[in-house]
Design a protein around this motif. Structure first.
Motif, PDB file in Angstrom:
ATOM      1  N   ASP A  32       0.795  -1.234   0.000  1.00 42.03           N
ATOM      2  CA  ASP A  32       0.000   0.000   0.000  1.00 42.03           C
ATOM      3  C   ASP A  32       0.827   1.283   0.000  1.00 42.03           C
ATOM      4  OD1 ASP A  32      -2.485  -1.287  -0.128  1.00 42.03           O
ATOM      5  OD2 ASP A  32      -2.481  -1.623   2.045  1.00 42.03           O
ATOM      6  N   ARG A  33       2.088   1.201  -0.436  1.00 41.66           N
ATOM      7  CA  ARG A  33       2.926   2.394  -0.577  1.00 41.66           C
ATOM      8  C   ARG A  33       3.448   2.466  -2.004  1.00 41.66           C
ATOM      9  NH1 ARG A  33       7.495   1.420   2.992  1.00 41.66           N
ATOM     10  NH2 ARG A  33       8.376   3.179   1.887  1.00 41.66           N
ATOM     11  N   VAL A  34       3.384   3.652  -2.612  1.00 43.23           N
ATOM     12  CA  VAL A  34       3.937   3.842  -3.954  1.00 43.23           C
ATOM     13  C   VAL A  34       5.460   3.736  -3.847  1.00 43.23           C
ATOM     14  CG1 VAL A  34       4.194   5.484  -5.844  1.00 43.23           C
ATOM     15  CG2 VAL A  34       2.015   5.309  -4.648  1.00 43.23           C
ATOM     16  N   VAL A  35       6.062   2.963  -4.774  1.00 45.84           N
ATOM     17  CA  VAL A  35       7.512   2.750  -4.729  1.00 45.84           C
ATOM     18  C   VAL A  35       8.169   3.161  -6.042  1.00 45.84           C
ATOM     19  CG1 VAL A  35       7.399   0.882  -3.042  1.00 45.84           C
ATOM     20  CG2 VAL A  35       7.294   0.340  -5.471  1.00 45.84           C
ATOM     21  N   LYS A  36       9.456   3.438  -5.962  1.00 52.13           N
ATOM     22  CA  LYS A  36      10.265   3.733  -7.145  1.00 52.13           C
ATOM     23  C   LYS A  36      10.804   2.409  -7.701  1.00 52.13           C
ATOM     24  CE  LYS A  36      10.182   8.239  -6.979  1.00 52.13           C
ATOM     25  NZ  LYS A  36       9.497   8.995  -7.966  1.00 52.13           N
ATOM     26  N   SER A  37      11.410   2.463  -8.882  1.00 50.32           N
ATOM     27  CA  SER A  37      11.900   1.258  -9.542  1.00 50.32           C
ATOM     28  C   SER A  37      13.060   0.610  -8.797  1.00 50.32           C
ATOM     29  CB  SER A  37      12.318   1.572 -10.974  1.00 50.32           C
ATOM     30  OG  SER A  37      13.291   2.586 -10.986  1.00 50.32           O
ATOM     31  N   SER A  38      13.710   1.336  -7.901  1.00 55.04           N
ATOM     32  CA  SER A  38      14.856   0.785  -7.172  1.00 55.04           C
ATOM     33  C   SER A  38      14.451   0.052  -5.892  1.00 55.04           C
ATOM     34  CB  SER A  38      15.830   1.909  -6.818  1.00 55.04           C
ATOM     35  OG  SER A  38      15.183   2.865  -6.004  1.00 55.04           O
ATOM     36  N   TYR A  39      13.153  -0.021  -5.588  1.00 57.03           N
ATOM     37  CA  TYR A  39      12.688  -0.699  -4.375  1.00 57.03           C
ATOM     38  C   TYR A  39      13.159  -2.150  -4.362  1.00 57.03           C
ATOM     39  CZ  TYR A  39       9.624  -2.849  -0.930  1.00 57.03           C
ATOM     40  OH  TYR A  39       9.157  -3.563   0.138  1.00 57.03           O
ATOM     41  N   ASP A  40      13.629  -2.617  -3.200  1.00 58.25           N
ATOM     42  CA  ASP A  40      14.137  -3.982  -3.050  1.00 58.25           C
ATOM     43  C   ASP A  40      12.998  -4.908  -2.612  1.00 58.25           C
ATOM     44  OD1 ASP A  40      16.165  -5.908  -3.097  1.00 58.25           O
ATOM     45  OD2 ASP A  40      16.546  -5.675  -0.959  1.00 58.25           O
ATOM     46  N   VAL A  41      12.613  -5.849  -3.468  1.00 60.88           N
ATOM     47  CA  VAL A  41      11.504  -6.772  -3.202  1.00 60.88           C
ATOM     48  C   VAL A  41      11.911  -7.810  -2.166  1.00 60.88           C
ATOM     49  CG1 VAL A  41       9.984  -8.503  -4.233  1.00 60.88           C
ATOM     50  CG2 VAL A  41      10.611  -6.478  -5.522  1.00 60.88           C
TER      51      VAL A  41
END
Length: 80
Positions: A32-41
């Motif tokens: 439920d948080r908008v993330v950037k492309s660098s977010y670590d899954v």
């Protein structure tokens, strides 16, 4: 693993560049948080991907650097 690479490897998005653009436009949410492309899954993350009018919600069940097409759906579980 970065969110844009995970979406490509899991075949939720066809190309990594498209996944990166979607994340930069704010169309990808994790927990439920908008993330950037660098977010670590991480395992257990709930990813929401917005395709125009359609939303897909999936829980991460496995993380791999590469997969075959038949095994791609093993990386996530679709949530209603």
């Amino acid at each position: 693993m970065r969110i844009d690479k995970f979406l490509k490897v899991s075949r939720l998005v066809k190309r990594r560049t498209v996944a990166k653009e979607m994340a930069d436009q704010g169309r990808i949410k994790v927990n439920d948080r908008v993330v950037k492309s660098s977010y670590d899954v991480k395992l257990g993350d709930v990813i929401e991907v917005g395709y125009g009018t359609k939303q897909i919600k999936a829980k991460v069940t496995d993380i791999r650097d590469t997969t075959k097409k038949a095994e791609a759906s093993d990386l996530y579980e679709i949530i209603d």
